[in-house]
Design a protein around this motif. Structure first.
Motif, PDB file in Angstrom:
ATOM      1  N   ILE A 140      -0.896   3.167   5.546  1.00 57.00           N
ATOM      2  CA  ILE A 140      -0.368   2.261   6.571  1.00 57.00           C
ATOM      3  C   ILE A 140      -1.274   2.253   7.809  1.00 57.00           C
ATOM      4  O   ILE A 140      -1.655   1.188   8.315  1.00 57.00           O
ATOM      5  CB  ILE A 140       1.085   2.643   6.957  1.00 57.00           C
ATOM      6  CG1 ILE A 140       2.037   2.325   5.791  1.00 57.00           C
ATOM      7  CG2 ILE A 140       1.537   1.900   8.225  1.00 57.00           C
ATOM      8  CD1 ILE A 140       3.482   2.774   6.012  1.00 57.00           C
ATOM      9  N   TYR A 171      -4.503   0.227   7.461  1.00 59.33           N
ATOM     10  CA  TYR A 171      -4.354  -1.227   7.582  1.00 59.33           C
ATOM     11  C   TYR A 171      -3.965  -1.652   9.000  1.00 59.33           C
ATOM     12  O   TYR A 171      -4.352  -2.723   9.454  1.00 59.33           O
ATOM     13  CB  TYR A 171      -3.365  -1.755   6.535  1.00 59.33           C
ATOM     14  CG  TYR A 171      -3.980  -1.760   5.147  1.00 59.33           C
ATOM     15  CD1 TYR A 171      -4.995  -2.653   4.826  1.00 59.33           C
ATOM     16  CD2 TYR A 171      -3.594  -0.846   4.176  1.00 59.33           C
ATOM     17  CE1 TYR A 171      -5.600  -2.642   3.581  1.00 59.33           C
ATOM     18  CE2 TYR A 171      -4.189  -0.827   2.916  1.00 59.33           C
ATOM     19  CZ  TYR A 171      -5.194  -1.728   2.632  1.00 59.33           C
ATOM     20  OH  TYR A 171      -5.799  -1.712   1.402  1.00 59.33           O
ATOM     21  N   GLU A 172      -3.207  -0.790   9.689  1.00 62.19           N
ATOM     22  CA  GLU A 172      -2.841  -1.129  11.080  1.00 62.19           C
ATOM     23  C   GLU A 172      -4.083  -1.249  11.973  1.00 62.19           C
ATOM     24  O   GLU A 172      -4.075  -1.955  12.973  1.00 62.19           O
ATOM     25  CB  GLU A 172      -1.897  -0.058  11.649  1.00 62.19           C
ATOM     26  CG  GLU A 172      -0.464  -0.211  11.163  1.00 62.19           C
ATOM     27  CD  GLU A 172       0.429   0.958  11.591  1.00 62.19           C
ATOM     28  OE1 GLU A 172       1.659   0.784  11.559  1.00 62.19           O
ATOM     29  OE2 GLU A 172      -0.100   2.033  11.923  1.00 62.19           O
ATOM     30  N   CYS A 175       0.840  -1.204   0.000  1.00 59.69           N
ATOM     31  CA  CYS A 175       0.000   0.000   0.000  1.00 59.69           C
ATOM     32  C   CYS A 175       0.873   1.251   0.000  1.00 59.69           C
ATOM     33  O   CYS A 175       2.047   1.208   0.351  1.00 59.69           O
ATOM     34  CB  CYS A 175      -0.940   0.012   1.201  1.00 59.69           C
ATOM     35  SG  CYS A 175      -0.131   0.239   2.783  1.00 59.69           S
ATOM     36  N   ASP A 176       0.259   2.366  -0.411  1.00 61.22           N
ATOM     37  CA  ASP A 176       0.928   3.662  -0.296  1.00 61.22           C
ATOM     38  C   ASP A 176       1.131   3.966   1.188  1.00 61.22           C
ATOM     39  O   ASP A 176       0.320   3.544   2.030  1.00 61.22           O
ATOM     40  CB  ASP A 176       0.061   4.761  -0.936  1.00 61.22           C
ATOM     41  CG  ASP A 176       0.009   4.617  -2.455  1.00 61.22           C
ATOM     42  OD1 ASP A 176       0.887   3.932  -3.020  1.00 61.22           O
ATOM     43  OD2 ASP A 176      -0.915   5.181  -3.061  1.00 61.22           O
ATOM     44  N   ASP A 177       2.201   4.731   1.480  1.00 60.09           N
ATOM     45  CA  ASP A 177       2.536   4.966   2.891  1.00 60.09           C
ATOM     46  C   ASP A 177       1.412   5.660   3.662  1.00 60.09           C
ATOM     47  O   ASP A 177       1.254   5.433   4.859  1.00 60.09           O
ATOM     48  CB  ASP A 177       3.850   5.752   2.996  1.00 60.09           C
ATOM     49  CG  ASP A 177       5.043   4.854   2.652  1.00 60.09           C
ATOM     50  OD1 ASP A 177       4.855   3.619   2.539  1.00 60.09           O
ATOM     51  OD2 ASP A 177       6.152   5.375   2.489  1.00 60.09           O
TER      52      ASP A 177
END
Lengths: 145, 145
Positions: free
Chosen positions: B121, B124-125, B116-118
Motif C-alpha cells: 500500500i 503505491y501511495e 495489491c498486498d497490504d
C-alpha cells in the motif's frame, strides 16, 4: 430470470438499477447504444442481469482478462454488482454472481476477483459456488484522474 | 526505456520478469504467440515494459474497461506490475505506472485502480502523477476456481 443484457434492457430498468450503485448521469441515447454495441461485441465482457416482472432489477459484469502468468491463464473480474434498492435482501445479486462464477469457470479462469467496500466483505464471503467462496485478498488502490 | 511490449520481448526477459511476481509455468511457444496476438489486437489492453541494456526487466498492464456508469465512463485497471528482483528499488516500476496513468488519462478514464498486498500500500501511495496519488479504497475479494 437471470440472463445476459439485451439492448432493450437499457431503458427498461438497467440504468435505473445502476443508479442504486453510483452516479450514472444523463446519457445520450445514441452514445448509450454505441457503448452497448462495443461491450456486446467483446467476447471477454459479459453483463448479466436479473429480470423480475418484466423489468431489470439487478446486474453484474464479468470481464475476462487473458494473461501470460499462470500458464497463459485467465482472470475473471466482477464489476458493478448492484440490485435496485427495492429488491435488495432477496438473494438476487448472489444468483447473478454465482452464474458469473460458473461462466468464469467455463471460460477457464483460475480465479475471479472483485473490489468492494469493507462493509460488503461478509456479503461476498457468504456467496457459495462449487463448494467454495470468496475471501479477502489484499486491498484496492484507487487513483482519481 | 519505457515502451509497449513487442513479440520479441516474450523471450527476451519478459517472461523471466513475470517470474518475480508469480507462477508463469512452462509455456508452449506457439500458444504464447497466440496469446500475444490476442492481447496486442485489443486496443483496451496495453502491456508496458522497461528495457534496460537490451533486456526487459519490468512490466505492468493496463486494461481499459468501458462502463455504463459515470456518464458512459471508462476505468483503468493496472495488473501484474513487476520488476525483476535484481532491478528493484530503482524506481523503474514507478515510471511504468506513471506512464500507464498518463495513458489512462488520455483514454478518458475517470479512475485507475489496482489490487495489491497490504504491505505494498505505501509503495503505491508514494507514486505521484499529475499532482495526485493512489489511496486505499476498499478490499479485494478473491475466488479460486
Amino acid at each position: 430470470m437471470i440472463r445476459d443484457l439485451r439492448e432493450s434492457d437499457l431503458t427498461n430498468g438497467f440504468l435505473d438499477t445502476l443508479r442504486s450503485l453510483t452516479i450514472v448521469g444523463e446519457i445520450n441515447p445514441d452514445e448509450m447504444k454505441k457503448r452497448f454495441k462495443e461491450i456486446d461485441s467483446d467476447p471477454n465482457y459479459i453483463i448479466r442481469v436479473a429480470e423480475v416482472e418484466g423489468k431489470i432489477v439487478s446486474s453484474a459484469t464479468l470481464v475476462i482478462e487473458p494473461k501470460f502468468i499462470h500458464n497463459l491463464g485467465k482472470v475473471g473480474h466482477i464489476e458493478d454488482a448492484v440490485t435496485d434498492q427495492k429488491f435488495q435482501g432477496k438473494g438476487i445479486a448472489t444468483k447473478i454472481i454465482q452464474s458469473l462464477l460458473e461462466e468464469a469457470k467455463k471460460r477457464g479462469c483460475y480465479k475471479t476477483i472483485l473490489d468492494c467496500d469493507d462493509e460488503l466483505i461478509s456479503f461476498y464471503e457468504k456467496i457459495n459456488y462449487d463448494g467454495r467462496s470468496f475471501h479477502k485478498h489484499g486491498s484496492c488502490m484507487r487513483f482519481d484522474h
